[in-house]
Scaffold this motif. Structure first.
Motif, PDB file in Angstrom:
ATOM      1  N   GLN A 110       0.822  -1.215   0.000  1.00  0.00           N
ATOM      2  CA  GLN A 110       0.000   0.000   0.000  1.00  0.00           C
ATOM      3  C   GLN A 110       0.855   1.262   0.000  1.00  0.00           C
ATOM      4  O   GLN A 110       0.574   2.216  -0.710  1.00  0.00           O
ATOM      5  CB  GLN A 110      -0.892   0.028   1.245  1.00  0.00           C
ATOM      6  CG  GLN A 110      -2.114  -0.830   1.136  1.00  0.00           C
ATOM      7  CD  GLN A 110      -2.935  -0.864   2.413  1.00  0.00           C
ATOM      8  OE1 GLN A 110      -3.696  -1.770   2.632  1.00  0.00           O
ATOM      9  NE2 GLN A 110      -2.760   0.120   3.278  1.00  0.00           N
ATOM     10  N   ASP A 113       2.350   1.670  -3.350  1.00  0.00           N
ATOM     11  CA  ASP A 113       1.333   2.109  -4.308  1.00  0.00           C
ATOM     12  C   ASP A 113       1.070   3.598  -4.156  1.00  0.00           C
ATOM     13  O   ASP A 113       0.914   4.331  -5.131  1.00  0.00           O
ATOM     14  CB  ASP A 113       0.016   1.354  -4.092  1.00  0.00           C
ATOM     15  CG  ASP A 113       0.099  -0.086  -4.579  1.00  0.00           C
ATOM     16  OD1 ASP A 113       1.036  -0.394  -5.341  1.00  0.00           O
ATOM     17  OD2 ASP A 113      -0.761  -0.886  -4.193  1.00  0.00           O
ATOM     18  N   ARG A 120      -2.337   5.013 -10.453  1.00  0.00           N
ATOM     19  CA  ARG A 120      -3.126   3.844 -10.068  1.00  0.00           C
ATOM     20  C   ARG A 120      -2.293   2.677  -9.573  1.00  0.00           C
ATOM     21  O   ARG A 120      -1.303   2.309 -10.194  1.00  0.00           O
ATOM     22  CB  ARG A 120      -3.943   3.404 -11.264  1.00  0.00           C
ATOM     23  CG  ARG A 120      -3.326   3.923 -12.523  1.00  0.00           C
ATOM     24  CD  ARG A 120      -3.807   3.509 -13.806  1.00  0.00           C
ATOM     25  NE  ARG A 120      -2.655   3.495 -14.691  1.00  0.00           N
ATOM     26  CZ  ARG A 120      -2.142   4.588 -15.250  1.00  0.00           C
ATOM     27  NH1 ARG A 120      -2.692   5.752 -15.062  1.00  0.00           N
ATOM     28  NH2 ARG A 120      -1.077   4.503 -16.019  1.00  0.00           N
ATOM     29  N   GLU A 124      -5.441  -4.734  -7.072  1.00  0.00           N
ATOM     30  CA  GLU A 124      -6.572  -4.388  -6.222  1.00  0.00           C
ATOM     31  C   GLU A 124      -6.924  -5.575  -5.341  1.00  0.00           C
ATOM     32  O   GLU A 124      -6.975  -6.700  -5.806  1.00  0.00           O
ATOM     33  CB  GLU A 124      -7.780  -4.028  -7.088  1.00  0.00           C
ATOM     34  CG  GLU A 124      -7.654  -2.683  -7.762  1.00  0.00           C
ATOM     35  CD  GLU A 124      -8.863  -2.407  -8.656  1.00  0.00           C
ATOM     36  OE1 GLU A 124      -9.614  -3.365  -8.958  1.00  0.00           O
ATOM     37  OE2 GLU A 124      -9.029  -1.247  -9.044  1.00  0.00           O
ATOM     38  N   THR A 126      -9.832  -7.113  -2.856  1.00  0.00           N
ATOM     39  CA  THR A 126     -11.243  -6.960  -2.511  1.00  0.00           C
ATOM     40  C   THR A 126     -11.711  -8.116  -1.646  1.00  0.00           C
ATOM     41  O   THR A 126     -11.109  -9.198  -1.626  1.00  0.00           O
ATOM     42  CB  THR A 126     -12.123  -6.920  -3.777  1.00  0.00           C
ATOM     43  OG1 THR A 126     -11.846  -8.084  -4.564  1.00  0.00           O
ATOM     44  CG2 THR A 126     -11.833  -5.677  -4.599  1.00  0.00           C
ATOM     45  N   GLY A 133     -13.415  -3.048  -1.306  1.00  0.00           N
ATOM     46  CA  GLY A 133     -11.964  -3.007  -1.259  1.00  0.00           C
ATOM     47  C   GLY A 133     -11.474  -3.278   0.143  1.00  0.00           C
ATOM     48  O   GLY A 133     -12.149  -2.945   1.112  1.00  0.00           O
ATOM     49  N   ARG A 135      -8.057  -2.922   2.813  1.00  0.00           N
ATOM     50  CA  ARG A 135      -6.759  -2.308   3.052  1.00  0.00           C
ATOM     51  C   ARG A 135      -6.303  -2.650   4.459  1.00  0.00           C
ATOM     52  O   ARG A 135      -7.092  -3.091   5.285  1.00  0.00           O
ATOM     53  CB  ARG A 135      -6.853  -0.782   2.941  1.00  0.00           C
ATOM     54  CG  ARG A 135      -6.983  -0.255   1.533  1.00  0.00           C
ATOM     55  CD  ARG A 135      -7.219   1.250   1.553  1.00  0.00           C
ATOM     56  NE  ARG A 135      -6.227   1.968   2.337  1.00  0.00           N
ATOM     57  CZ  ARG A 135      -5.045   2.354   1.894  1.00  0.00           C
ATOM     58  NH1 ARG A 135      -4.692   2.083   0.660  1.00  0.00           N
ATOM     59  NH2 ARG A 135      -4.218   3.022   2.672  1.00  0.00           N
ATOM     60  N   ARG A 154      -6.801  -8.762  -7.847  1.00  0.00           N
ATOM     61  CA  ARG A 154      -6.939  -8.610  -9.292  1.00  0.00           C
ATOM     62  C   ARG A 154      -5.914  -7.602  -9.811  1.00  0.00           C
ATOM     63  O   ARG A 154      -5.568  -6.648  -9.126  1.00  0.00           O
ATOM     64  CB  ARG A 154      -8.335  -8.105  -9.656  1.00  0.00           C
ATOM     65  CG  ARG A 154      -9.392  -9.199  -9.579  1.00  0.00           C
ATOM     66  CD  ARG A 154     -10.724  -8.626  -9.923  1.00  0.00           C
ATOM     67  NE  ARG A 154     -10.954  -7.396  -9.160  1.00  0.00           N
ATOM     68  CZ  ARG A 154     -11.400  -6.281  -9.689  1.00  0.00           C
ATOM     69  NH1 ARG A 154     -11.661  -6.220 -10.975  1.00  0.00           N
ATOM     70  NH2 ARG A 154     -11.596  -5.214  -8.933  1.00  0.00           N
ATOM     71  N   ASN A 156      -5.192  -4.525 -11.767  1.00  0.00           N
ATOM     72  CA  ASN A 156      -5.980  -3.351 -12.110  1.00  0.00           C
ATOM     73  C   ASN A 156      -5.938  -3.108 -13.619  1.00  0.00           C
ATOM     74  O   ASN A 156      -4.885  -2.875 -14.183  1.00  0.00           O
ATOM     75  CB  ASN A 156      -5.397  -2.136 -11.371  1.00  0.00           C
ATOM     76  CG  ASN A 156      -6.238  -0.909 -11.548  1.00  0.00           C
ATOM     77  OD1 ASN A 156      -6.981  -0.778 -12.523  1.00  0.00           O
ATOM     78  ND2 ASN A 156      -6.112   0.007 -10.606  1.00  0.00           N
TER      79      ASN A 156
ATOM     80  N   ASP B 141     -13.177  -1.444   3.248  1.00  0.00           N
ATOM     81  CA  ASP B 141     -13.370   0.000   3.193  1.00  0.00           C
ATOM     82  C   ASP B 141     -14.589   0.405   4.002  1.00  0.00           C
ATOM     83  O   ASP B 141     -15.615  -0.271   3.982  1.00  0.00           O
ATOM     84  CB  ASP B 141     -13.555   0.455   1.732  1.00  0.00           C
ATOM     85  CG  ASP B 141     -12.273   0.240   0.934  1.00  0.00           C
ATOM     86  OD1 ASP B 141     -11.209   0.085   1.559  1.00  0.00           O
ATOM     87  OD2 ASP B 141     -12.353   0.218  -0.307  1.00  0.00           O
TER      88      ASP B 141
END
Lengths: 166, 166
Positions: A110, A113, A120, A124, A126, A133, A135, A154, A156, B141
DNA sequence: CCGTATCCTGATAGATACTG
DNA sequence: CAGTATCTATCAGGATACGG
């Protein structure tokens, strides 16, 4: 975050230097880049020796050493398995201890990123059930956590486009 | 966590090797133990050169190099300040980018506490307002986060006793 | 007190070559 | 395919010594 902490400095010295501090201990184990790349690959599901070499872009001796270290630290275990039609093999898996490194790994990703990647994020994460999402966050006790098994990764699509543009 | 991901392997190769992966990029920056110990000290509120040397138990040249690296990476900034009655100095502070490393740092500590420390963790992190314990967690999230400014650190009394017993 | 240049040593990674 | 031994190059870290 720290003010009240400064007053306890004498205690702090007792564990901060040397092997008292957990952060320092972890770094003795995970300090090398190769070791950490192996952990990354393990989270991505890589199990076979040559795949570690290829996917992490690291030489075979380095992989051999790193995997051995991780095994000694009980982060990795080897499991015998029999692919249909070929001879017996061993595969590398994270132990429960190793899977607990997920927050470390995700937090590292993170941060990269957000601050080292332009724009971007390439991946990702999820939640399987809800599609929300996920985190890594600093949260008070009591909040709901997402189980590692419930996380989907996934690539992005936006990032993929960005790549091919180059 | 990974199954659906394996199918995207061709994409994965594109970023996994080399500088595409954020984890790999971060490791290029934070790979060395000394650099990470500097980050730890910064979170604990250390600002002066000699304190980094003493508290992290690292030689001055190593500190010098590490701090320079972190500054180049925009994790650290130096701020001039004037102590009353002494000459002007510079102090080292985390930038906003640097403060974003908190989850990485905490995750590392937690893992060490859980798997490398015997028994009780030496440090406790709590929320200033509520007194609730805080941890790094993988969460969907929308959940509430604890702000870095609201975190208090204490040396665990139980650990302190354990130390002096030795 | 706050750093930095220099030199030396030990750990880590790659290349190469070899075994099951 | 799955490793490992060896050898060498590179790099991080400490000791020492020196300038602001």
């Amino acid at each position: 975050m720290v003010m009240s902490f400064e007053e306890q400095l004498s205690d702090r010295r007792a564990w901060s230097i040397g092997d008292g501090c957990s952060a320092a201990r972890v770094l003795d184990l995970l300090s090398t880049k190769t070791v950490f790349l192996m952990v990354r690959e393990l989270f991505y599901g890589t199990t076979r020796f040559d795949d570690f070499v290829e996917r992490a872009g690291v030489s075979a001796p380095a992989v051999s050493r790193a995997l051995k270290q991780l095994k000694a630290a009980d982060v990795v275990e080897t499991i015998a398995y029999q692919a249909p039609g070929s001879r017996a093999r061993e595969e590398y898996r994270l132990t429960a201890t190793g899977e607990d490194l997920l927050p470390v790994f995700l937090a590292l990703m993170q941060w990269g990123d957000a601050h080292l990647q332009d724009g971007r994020p390439p991946l990702e994460f999820t939640e399987a059930g809800t599609g929300r999402g996920v985190r890594v966050r600093v949260t008070p006790d009591g909040v709901q956590e997402t189980r590692p098994d419930d996380i989907e990764i996934r690539v992005n699509p936006a990032w993929r486009r960005g790549q091919t543009d180059q």
